[in-house]
Design an enzyme around this catalytic site. Structure first.
Site, short mmCIF file in Angstrom:
data_model
loop_
_atom_site.label_atom_id
_atom_site.label_comp_id
_atom_site.label_asym_id
_atom_site.label_seq_id
_atom_site.Cartn_x
_atom_site.Cartn_y
_atom_site.Cartn_z
CE1 TYR A 14 64.13 -4.15 47.77
CE2 TYR A 14 65.69 -2.56 47.22
CZ TYR A 14 65.32 -3.33 47.13
OH TYR A 14 66.20 -4.99 47.86
CG ASP A 38 69.88 -9.52 46.76
OD1 ASP A 38 71.67 -9.89 46.62
OD2 ASP A 38 69.54 -8.84 47.29
CG ASP A 98 69.24 -3.70 43.96
OD1 ASP A 98 70.45 -4.19 44.06
OD2 ASP A 98 68.41 -3.49 45.38
#
Length: 123
Positions: A14, A38, A98
């Site tokens: 990612y 996000d 995250d």
């Protein structure tokens, strides 16, 4: 449940794709019915089409990305990374945290990104 090694590999992939990949590449990491929020508190993107639209915003900007820290527990990962974005003469660094949950196939089922304007530095 995916292994900690699989989750770690996916998070590293990612990060690499956020730096140099396309929206098409990033979407492949996600389950068909995945959600992306996000930043947290913003719009929730549901499914491949919406997630592709979200990531396509960075297709045409210069990016660098580096993983700062990663923790994996169960089928989830929490990680901080540093994203440097350049568009023309404008450069900025964003440092989100995250949190991702993974489904039984090892695909990202949910992603929440914790950051605000206070986490953005203009260069």
């Amino acid at each position: 449940m995916p292994s900690a090694e699989h989750i770690t590999d996916t998070v590293n992939r990612y990060i690499a794709l956020v730096a140099k990949g396309s929206a098409d590449d990033l979407v492949e990491l996600y389950a068909d019915d995945a959600t992306v929020e996000d930043p947290v508190g913003g719009e929730v993107h549901i499914g491949h089409g919406a997630i592709h639209g979200f990531y396509s915003a960075v297709n045409d900007v210069e990016r660098e990305c580096e993983l700062v820290s990663l923790r994996v527990a169960g089928n989830e990962a929490a990680f901080q990374f540093r994203l440097t974005v350049a568009a023309g003469q404008h450069r900025m660094v964003i440092e989100p945290i995250d949190v991702m949950a993974f489904n039984h196939e090892g695909k990202i089922a949910t992603m929440k990104s914790y950051w605000s304007a206070a986490d953005v530095t203009r260069l």
